[in-house]
Design an enzyme around this catalytic site. Structure first.
Site, PDB file in Angstrom:
ATOM      1  N   ASP A 115       0.823  -1.207   0.000  1.00 52.93           N
ATOM      2  CA  ASP A 115       0.000   0.000   0.000  1.00 52.93           C
ATOM      3  C   ASP A 115       0.862   1.264   0.000  1.00 52.93           C
ATOM      4  OD1 ASP A 115      -2.352  -1.354   0.042  1.00 52.93           O
ATOM      5  OD2 ASP A 115      -2.649  -1.198   2.203  1.00 52.93           O
ATOM      6  N   LYS A 168      -3.327   4.248  -3.293  1.00 57.28           N
ATOM      7  CA  LYS A 168      -3.601   5.510  -3.974  1.00 57.28           C
ATOM      8  C   LYS A 168      -2.297   6.238  -4.234  1.00 57.28           C
ATOM      9  CE  LYS A 168      -7.849   6.619  -1.727  1.00 57.28           C
ATOM     10  NZ  LYS A 168      -8.428   7.342  -0.665  1.00 57.28           N
ATOM     11  N   MET A 211      -7.235   8.982   9.949  1.00 54.41           N
ATOM     12  CA  MET A 211      -7.914   9.545   8.769  1.00 54.41           C
ATOM     13  C   MET A 211      -8.827  10.719   9.140  1.00 54.41           C
ATOM     14  SD  MET A 211      -8.830   5.902   6.941  1.00 54.41           S
ATOM     15  CE  MET A 211      -9.240   5.046   8.459  1.00 54.41           C
TER      16      MET A 211
HETATM   17  N1  SAH Z   1      -3.391   0.075   9.373  1.00 60.10           N
HETATM   18  C1  SAH Z   1      -2.893   1.417   9.655  1.00 60.10           C
HETATM   19  C2  SAH Z   1      -3.971   2.458   9.495  1.00 60.10           C
HETATM   20  C3  SAH Z   1      -4.509   2.585   8.089  1.00 60.10           C
HETATM   21  S1  SAH Z   1      -5.682   3.876   7.932  1.00 60.10           S
HETATM   22  C4  SAH Z   1      -2.287   1.444  11.060  1.00 60.10           C
HETATM   23  O1  SAH Z   1      -2.454   0.494  11.820  1.00 60.10           O
HETATM   24  O2  SAH Z   1      -1.615   2.417  11.383  1.00 60.10           O
HETATM   25  C5  SAH Z   1      -4.664   5.221   7.392  1.00 60.10           C
HETATM   26  C6  SAH Z   1      -4.454   6.212   8.511  1.00 60.10           C
HETATM   27  O3  SAH Z   1      -3.479   5.739   9.410  1.00 60.10           O
HETATM   28  C7  SAH Z   1      -3.939   7.543   8.068  1.00 60.10           C
HETATM   29  O4  SAH Z   1      -4.967   8.373   7.557  1.00 60.10           O
HETATM   30  C8  SAH Z   1      -3.390   8.092   9.363  1.00 60.10           C
HETATM   31  O5  SAH Z   1      -4.437   8.542  10.196  1.00 60.10           O
HETATM   32  C9  SAH Z   1      -2.814   6.839   9.981  1.00 60.10           C
HETATM   33  N2  SAH Z   1      -1.363   6.683   9.729  1.00 60.10           N
HETATM   34  C10 SAH Z   1      -0.750   5.640   9.171  1.00 60.10           C
HETATM   35  N3  SAH Z   1       0.595   5.807   9.151  1.00 60.10           N
HETATM   36  C11 SAH Z   1       0.822   7.000   9.728  1.00 60.10           C
HETATM   37  C12 SAH Z   1       2.003   7.747  10.026  1.00 60.10           C
HETATM   38  N4  SAH Z   1       3.235   7.302   9.725  1.00 60.10           N
HETATM   39  N5  SAH Z   1       1.858   8.951  10.636  1.00 60.10           N
HETATM   40  C13 SAH Z   1       0.646   9.415  10.972  1.00 60.10           C
HETATM   41  N6  SAH Z   1      -0.498   8.748  10.707  1.00 60.10           N
HETATM   42  C14 SAH Z   1      -0.424   7.571  10.108  1.00 60.10           C
END
Ligand code: SAH
Length: 261
Positions: free
Chosen positions: A46, A68, A183
């Site tokens: 992803d 995306k 998000m």
């Molecule tokens: N599976 C992922 C979440 C996916 S949804 C997890 O466990 O972290 C996508 C959201 O994750 C983003 O919109 C943001 O809110 C958060 N996110 C993922 N990586 C991030 C990062 N390095 N810094 C800040 N937010 C992050």
């Protein structure tokens, strides 16, 4: 990896490993995630997976992007799930790599269900979710005894892209002292207003952590009242987490990246 005093499970042909890559810093990968990266035939990844993590893939692996990029719509979810089934049936070792943890707001459950229905053998390798690891990299603990004995992880938008109605905002606001939103950048002003309308103090501490555990990490601290404005003014970009609660105050002393690194 050769020097480990135990053996990791074989990554068998025809199997899918659904693996969390953590929030960014490759040092936060699990041993199983690293093992999968170095043994996979195909890696379906992803947009959230950090390039430094992808650089650990074995040179012979085929990399398939499933996220995306550049405003283009992401590959449709059933397409990705079916692709995993096809790749596995071809006899590949298939690594499905997702940012953070695959089962936290990552649609990992949907993909695993498709694999299960298709009788494709799979393993789930949890990753450090950004809502915990990303906060830690900002010097904000998820819990502390003084501030909260509960925490909630909340998505900032639903499938339609709007602030989710499936969330019971009244009860959430009253029951849980620390809220971590994924998000949520786009609708941050509306989320903050909803929380205040549901009884949270407008001067309650809130922080936005963007691109956590990457060289581009940025943190903005404010209150429920002004956090949306501050994030916008600072030009904060996704991916970003929003954390609301008294734990945010601890950052003053626990911001280890600046204080101790
Ligand atoms: N599976 C992922 C979440 C996916 S949804 C997890 O466990 O972290 C996508 C959201 O994750 C983003 O919109 C943001 O809110 C958060 N996110 C993922 N990586 C991030 C990062 N390095 N810094 C800040 N937010 C992050």
């Amino acid at each position: 990896m050769d020097r480990l005093p135990f053996s990791l499970p074989d990554f068998l042909p025809g199997h899918v490993w659904l693996v969390g890559a953590g929030p960014g810093d490759p040092g936060l990968l699990s041993l199983l995630a690293l093992h999968a990266l170095t043994h996979a035939d195909v890696i379906v990844y992803d947009a959230l997976v950090d390039p430094r993590v992808m650089a650990l893939a074995n040179a012979g692996a085929i990399l398939e992007f499933a996220g995306k990029r550049g405003g283009k719509p992401s590959a449709k979810q059933p397409d990705i799930s079916n692709r995993l089934v096809i790749l596995a049936r071809e006899g590949n070792r298939v690594l499905r790599l997702k940012g953070g943890d695959p089962f936290v707001f990552g649609r990992g459950a949907e993909e695993a269900l498709t694999l299960s229905k298709a009788a494709v053998p799979f393993r789930v390798v949890p990753g450090i979710t950004s809502g915990i690891g990303g906060l830690a990299y900002a010097g904000i603990p998820a819990t502390s005894r003084e501030t909260n004995s509960a925490i909630a992880f909340v998505t900032g938008h639903d499938a339609s892209g709007d602030v989710p109605d499936s969330v019971d905002w009244e009860h959430l606001a009253k029951a849980v002292p620390v809220l971590v939103f994924y998000m949520a950048l786009k609708h941050l002003d509306r989320i903050a207003s909803r929380l205040v309308a549901a009884g949270r103090r407008p001067d309650e501490p809130a922080a936005v952590v963007s691109r956590a555990s990457t060289p581009q990490q940025r943190v903005v601290v404010g209150t429920l009242n002004d956090i949306a404005l501050l994030a916008q003014r600072e030009g904060i970009e996704p991916p970003a987490l929003v954390v609301v609660g008294e734990v945010v105050r601890l950052r003053q002393e626990l911001n280890w990246q600046i204080t101790f690194s």
